[in-house]
Design a protein around this motif. Structure first.
Motif, short mmCIF file in Angstrom:
data_model
loop_
_atom_site.label_atom_id
_atom_site.label_comp_id
_atom_site.label_asym_id
_atom_site.label_seq_id
_atom_site.Cartn_x
_atom_site.Cartn_y
_atom_site.Cartn_z
N TYR A 280 -36.66 -15.70 -21.63
CA TYR A 280 -37.33 -14.49 -21.41
C TYR A 280 -38.15 -13.80 -22.53
N ASP A 281 -39.46 -13.46 -21.96
CA ASP A 281 -40.38 -12.62 -22.94
C ASP A 281 -39.62 -11.43 -23.10
N ALA A 282 -39.19 -11.16 -24.22
CA ALA A 282 -38.61 -9.57 -24.82
C ALA A 282 -39.39 -9.29 -26.06
N THR A 283 -40.76 -9.18 -25.97
CA THR A 283 -41.61 -8.92 -27.08
C THR A 283 -41.04 -7.64 -27.73
N TYR A 284 -40.89 -6.49 -26.84
CA TYR A 284 -40.68 -5.29 -27.27
C TYR A 284 -39.38 -4.81 -26.98
N THR A 285 -39.09 -3.76 -27.83
CA THR A 285 -37.69 -2.99 -27.54
C THR A 285 -38.07 -1.71 -26.44
N ASP A 286 -37.27 -1.04 -25.87
CA ASP A 286 -37.68 -0.02 -24.94
C ASP A 286 -38.30 1.15 -25.75
N TYR B 267 -42.04 2.27 -24.45
CA TYR B 267 -42.39 3.51 -23.91
C TYR B 267 -42.72 4.51 -25.04
N SER B 268 -42.90 4.28 -26.31
CA SER B 268 -43.47 5.29 -27.24
C SER B 268 -44.71 5.95 -27.00
N PRO B 269 -44.46 7.42 -26.99
CA PRO B 269 -45.75 8.21 -26.67
C PRO B 269 -46.82 7.93 -27.38
N ALA B 270 -46.72 7.61 -28.87
CA ALA B 270 -47.57 7.40 -29.82
C ALA B 270 -48.22 6.01 -29.58
N THR B 271 -47.55 5.10 -29.49
CA THR B 271 -47.90 3.66 -29.74
C THR B 271 -47.52 2.81 -28.15
#
Length: 301
Positions: free
Chosen positions: A203-209, A213-217
């Motif tokens: 599974y594509d898990a490129t990012y962490t939550d 969901y980062s407000p800045a990036t």
């Protein structure tokens, strides 16, 4: 020549997303972009042709002549850039069947692989490849029958579209789901249906939550998912083993170690994809990474 292999094993040749990132901080997990080989019954299936395909090709040179089926999820560069460097495709005695869905602009997988190798982007055209190359255009939802093997696909949520695959053989199944972005409205029904009860979900898990969901990036809309969403899908679909895949190029070995440690606390049968990892569905066990020049023999628990 068909392979004499008669099991169901998965070998990881490239596990990184977006761009190849070799270097001292990516040694343990690897820096090559997506390429996953499945040896299923007497057939060899290859999923995506990122830079890991070049390494797989080198390993094949001692096995000539070879035949394989290449399934492309889509044609973003990180999934096709290894194809022009796939040496077995330049050798006349070999045969490759190549599959991909038609892109939204109407281009076939043959057209896209051909365009990649046109001057001034590459010094030699695809026509220089001497192997028997046969191209097949897939419809979304179409199944491919390869003897006892059935390969299914479904549409994924990715800019420019992509498809995910499920391979079925003698009561065993593995799913390859990359590149896709989870939906804010809930779990993706297309994926849930395709991965139900699989032995292995890649599974594509490129990012962490936190990154997603980062407000800045924020990574919302970038076309990729998180390991937390992968675990939700695995639990909902009764997946036996989850493989976290398509690692962000900014995630170094230590960062990926931490993701693996945390993910296992939420879903015990979680494996971090790394180059050289080999999984056998039949014997049900997971191996440590092995050198890429060796054909790994290992299993999953």
């Amino acid at each position: 020549m068909s392979s004499q292999h008669n099991g169901f094993t998965i070998h990881f040749w490239g596990v990184r997303g977006s761009i190849a990132c070799p270097g001292p901080e990516t040694v343990r997990y690897g820096g090559n972009t997506p390429c996953v080989e499945m040896r299923v019954g007497r057939e060899r299936l290859i999923f995506d042709g990122g830079t890991g395909l070049r390494v797989l090709g080198q390993s094949m040179l001692s096995q000539m002549p070879v035949e394989a089926h290449l399934f492309f999820t889509h044609s973003h560069w990180d999934h096709i850039q290894g194809f022009p460097f796939f040496v077995p495709a330049f050798i006349k005695s070999n045969r490759f069947r190549i599959y991909g869905a038609i892109a939204p602009n109407g281009s076939t997988i043959k057209q896209r692989l051909t365009d990649q190798m046109l001057h001034p982007n590459f010094p030699v055209p695809l026509q220089v490849m001497q192997a028997d190359l046969q191209f097949y255009d897939l419809e979304v939802g179409e199944s491919v029958e390869l003897g006892e093997i059935t390969v299914e696909n479904t549409l994924l949520n990715h800019p420019g579209e992509a498809v995910g695959y499920r391979v079925n053989w003698r009561g065993h199944a593995a799913a390859y789901i990359t590149d896709t972005e989870h939906r804010p409205s809930g779990l993706d029904e297309n994926i849930l249906k395709l991965i139900q009860d699989v032995d292995v979900l890649i599974y594509d898990a490129t990012y962490t939550d936190t990154e997603y969901y980062s407000p800045a990036t924020s990574k919302v809309g970038w076309g990729h998912s998180t390991w937390q969403e992968g675990i939700k899908l695995a639990k909902a679909a009764n997946v036996k083993t989850l493989v976290i895949f398509h690692h962000d190029p900014l995630h170094n070995d230590d960062f990926l170690d931490r993701i693996g440690e945390e993910a296992i606390q939420h879903f015990r049968n979680t494996v971090m994809a790394r180059e050289g990892l080999s999984i056998s569905l039949v014997e049900s066990a997971v191996s440590d990474p092995v050198p890429l020049q060796q054909e790994a023999k290992a299993s999953i628990r």
